[in-house]
Design a protein around this motif. Structure first.
Motif, PDB file in Angstrom:
ATOM      1  N   GLU A  88       0.830  -1.206   0.000  1.00  0.00           N
ATOM      2  CA  GLU A  88       0.000   0.000   0.000  1.00  0.00           C
ATOM      3  C   GLU A  88       0.865   1.257   0.000  1.00  0.00           C
ATOM      4  O   GLU A  88       0.588   2.222  -0.712  1.00  0.00           O
ATOM      5  N   GLU A  89       1.917   1.242   0.819  1.00  0.00           N
ATOM      6  CA  GLU A  89       2.817   2.390   0.869  1.00  0.00           C
ATOM      7  C   GLU A  89       3.533   2.580  -0.464  1.00  0.00           C
ATOM      8  O   GLU A  89       3.696   3.707  -0.935  1.00  0.00           O
ATOM      9  N   ALA A  90       3.951   1.483  -1.068  1.00  0.00           N
ATOM     10  CA  ALA A  90       4.642   1.555  -2.360  1.00  0.00           C
ATOM     11  C   ALA A  90       3.726   2.144  -3.427  1.00  0.00           C
ATOM     12  O   ALA A  90       4.151   3.000  -4.222  1.00  0.00           O
ATOM     13  N   LYS A  91       2.464   1.719  -3.439  1.00  0.00           N
ATOM     14  CA  LYS A  91       1.518   2.245  -4.419  1.00  0.00           C
ATOM     15  C   LYS A  91       1.285   3.733  -4.194  1.00  0.00           C
ATOM     16  O   LYS A  91       1.270   4.521  -5.145  1.00  0.00           O
ATOM     17  N   LEU A  92       1.143   4.141  -2.939  1.00  0.00           N
ATOM     18  CA  LEU A  92       0.939   5.550  -2.638  1.00  0.00           C
ATOM     19  C   LEU A  92       2.148   6.380  -3.060  1.00  0.00           C
ATOM     20  O   LEU A  92       2.002   7.434  -3.688  1.00  0.00           O
ATOM     21  N   ILE A  93       3.340   5.900  -2.762  1.00  0.00           N
ATOM     22  CA  ILE A  93       4.561   6.614  -3.168  1.00  0.00           C
ATOM     23  C   ILE A  93       4.619   6.717  -4.684  1.00  0.00           C
ATOM     24  O   ILE A  93       4.897   7.793  -5.233  1.00  0.00           O
ATOM     25  N   ASP A  94       4.349   5.624  -5.382  1.00  0.00           N
ATOM     26  CA  ASP A  94       4.371   5.643  -6.845  1.00  0.00           C
ATOM     27  C   ASP A  94       3.342   6.627  -7.404  1.00  0.00           C
ATOM     28  O   ASP A  94       3.623   7.359  -8.360  1.00  0.00           O
TER      29      ASP A  94
ATOM     30  N   LEU B 262      -2.830  12.586 -13.871  1.00  0.00           N
ATOM     31  CA  LEU B 262      -4.025  13.069 -13.181  1.00  0.00           C
ATOM     32  C   LEU B 262      -5.283  12.416 -13.745  1.00  0.00           C
ATOM     33  O   LEU B 262      -6.163  11.990 -13.002  1.00  0.00           O
ATOM     34  N   ARG B 263      -5.365  12.338 -15.050  1.00  0.00           N
ATOM     35  CA  ARG B 263      -6.532  11.729 -15.695  1.00  0.00           C
ATOM     36  C   ARG B 263      -6.668  10.260 -15.290  1.00  0.00           C
ATOM     37  O   ARG B 263      -7.762   9.815 -14.925  1.00  0.00           O
ATOM     38  N   ASN B 264      -5.567   9.541 -15.299  1.00  0.00           N
ATOM     39  CA  ASN B 264      -5.606   8.122 -14.945  1.00  0.00           C
ATOM     40  C   ASN B 264      -5.962   7.932 -13.473  1.00  0.00           C
ATOM     41  O   ASN B 264      -6.730   7.035 -13.121  1.00  0.00           O
ATOM     42  N   GLN B 265      -5.403   8.776 -12.602  1.00  0.00           N
ATOM     43  CA  GLN B 265      -5.721   8.679 -11.175  1.00  0.00           C
ATOM     44  C   GLN B 265      -7.192   8.989 -10.931  1.00  0.00           C
ATOM     45  O   GLN B 265      -7.839   8.318 -10.125  1.00  0.00           O
ATOM     46  N   MET B 266      -7.718   9.989 -11.616  1.00  0.00           N
ATOM     47  CA  MET B 266      -9.139  10.329 -11.451  1.00  0.00           C
ATOM     48  C   MET B 266     -10.027   9.179 -11.923  1.00  0.00           C
ATOM     49  O   MET B 266     -11.050   8.887 -11.302  1.00  0.00           O
ATOM     50  N   ALA B 267      -9.645   8.505 -12.990  1.00  0.00           N
ATOM     51  CA  ALA B 267     -10.415   7.351 -13.469  1.00  0.00           C
ATOM     52  C   ALA B 267     -10.380   6.228 -12.440  1.00  0.00           C
ATOM     53  O   ALA B 267     -11.416   5.599 -12.164  1.00  0.00           O
ATOM     54  N   ASP B 268      -9.210   5.982 -11.852  1.00  0.00           N
ATOM     55  CA  ASP B 268      -9.093   4.949 -10.818  1.00  0.00           C
ATOM     56  C   ASP B 268      -9.937   5.301  -9.596  1.00  0.00           C
ATOM     57  O   ASP B 268     -10.608   4.441  -9.020  1.00  0.00           O
ATOM     58  N   ILE B 269      -9.892   6.562  -9.203  1.00  0.00           N
ATOM     59  CA  ILE B 269     -10.669   7.002  -8.046  1.00  0.00           C
ATOM     60  C   ILE B 269     -12.159   6.873  -8.326  1.00  0.00           C
ATOM     61  O   ILE B 269     -12.927   6.423  -7.470  1.00  0.00           O
TER      62      ILE B 269
ATOM     63  N   GLU C 162     -12.313   4.321   7.412  1.00  0.00           N
ATOM     64  CA  GLU C 162     -10.920   4.634   7.734  1.00  0.00           C
ATOM     65  C   GLU C 162      -9.935   3.820   6.917  1.00  0.00           C
ATOM     66  O   GLU C 162      -8.797   4.209   6.745  1.00  0.00           O
ATOM     67  N   ALA C 163     -10.366   2.690   6.396  1.00  0.00           N
ATOM     68  CA  ALA C 163      -9.472   1.841   5.605  1.00  0.00           C
ATOM     69  C   ALA C 163      -9.108   2.501   4.282  1.00  0.00           C
ATOM     70  O   ALA C 163      -8.245   2.010   3.572  1.00  0.00           O
ATOM     71  N   ASN C 164      -9.738   3.598   3.951  1.00  0.00           N
ATOM     72  CA  ASN C 164      -9.507   4.253   2.668  1.00  0.00           C
ATOM     73  C   ASN C 164      -8.765   5.574   2.811  1.00  0.00           C
ATOM     74  O   ASN C 164      -8.951   6.484   2.016  1.00  0.00           O
ATOM     75  N   ASP C 165      -7.919   5.687   3.826  1.00  0.00           N
ATOM     76  CA  ASP C 165      -7.165   6.917   4.036  1.00  0.00           C
ATOM     77  C   ASP C 165      -6.273   7.247   2.841  1.00  0.00           C
ATOM     78  O   ASP C 165      -6.124   8.416   2.481  1.00  0.00           O
ATOM     79  N   GLU C 166      -5.672   6.228   2.216  1.00  0.00           N
ATOM     80  CA  GLU C 166      -4.802   6.464   1.064  1.00  0.00           C
ATOM     81  C   GLU C 166      -5.592   7.069  -0.086  1.00  0.00           C
ATOM     82  O   GLU C 166      -5.123   7.973  -0.774  1.00  0.00           O
TER      83      GLU C 166
ATOM     84  N   TYR D 102      -6.343  10.676   0.721  1.00  0.00           N
ATOM     85  CA  TYR D 102      -5.132  11.484   0.580  1.00  0.00           C
ATOM     86  C   TYR D 102      -4.839  11.755  -0.893  1.00  0.00           C
ATOM     87  O   TYR D 102      -4.497  12.866  -1.276  1.00  0.00           O
ATOM     88  N   THR D 103      -5.001  10.729  -1.729  1.00  0.00           N
ATOM     89  CA  THR D 103      -4.764  10.882  -3.164  1.00  0.00           C
ATOM     90  C   THR D 103      -5.756  11.862  -3.772  1.00  0.00           C
ATOM     91  O   THR D 103      -5.383  12.708  -4.587  1.00  0.00           O
ATOM     92  N   ILE D 104      -7.022  11.789  -3.370  1.00  0.00           N
ATOM     93  CA  ILE D 104      -8.032  12.726  -3.871  1.00  0.00           C
ATOM     94  C   ILE D 104      -7.657  14.158  -3.491  1.00  0.00           C
ATOM     95  O   ILE D 104      -7.738  15.077  -4.316  1.00  0.00           O
ATOM     96  N   GLN D 105      -7.232  14.358  -2.248  1.00  0.00           N
ATOM     97  CA  GLN D 105      -6.836  15.686  -1.792  1.00  0.00           C
ATOM     98  C   GLN D 105      -5.647  16.209  -2.600  1.00  0.00           C
ATOM     99  O   GLN D 105      -5.632  17.366  -3.026  1.00  0.00           O
TER     100      GLN D 105
END
Length: 107
Positions: A23-29, A64-71, A83-87, A90-93
């Motif tokens: 999870e941390e690796a994905k967030l960092i990436d 940004l476009r790809n992240q928005m599609a994933d979100i 709370e399990a969706n903090d990552e 954070y990504t949305i913010q």
């Protein structure tokens, strides 16, 4: 070992490594991709408590476009955010701040 010069002309010949969870690796990436920087430059700036300034370019726009599609897909899947969706939150913010900053550049 390869040597690289940094922006101040110093040799970068020391390696620093650390372990993270999936999870941390994905967030960092994700954060690195949205910044438009290399992973090395992003991590160095964050460790030195320096601001990461995103320069708008096609690669950042695509990220940004790809992240928005994933979100969007994740939000469709969720019935409610926990709370399990903090990552995810954070990504949305981060994306919202980046998009506001890019919008401000064109004004």
């Amino acid at each position: 070992m390869d040597k690289n010069l940094d922006y101040k002309g110093r040799w970068r010949n020391k390696a620093v490594a650390f372990r993270v969870s999936e999870e941390e690796a994905k967030l960092i990436d994700d954060l690195v991709t949205l910044s438009g920087l290399t992973k090395q430059d992003y991590i160095i700036r964050r460790l030195q408590c320096r601001d990461v300034v995103v320069q708008g370019n096609p690669r950042v726009y695509k990220a940004l476009r790809n992240q928005m599609a994933d979100i969007y897909e994740e939000l469709k899947r969720l019935e409610r955010c926990s709370e399990a969706n903090d990552e995810l939150l954070y990504t949305i913010q981060l994306i919202a701040e980046t998009m506001n900053g890019l919008r401000g550049e064109s004004e």
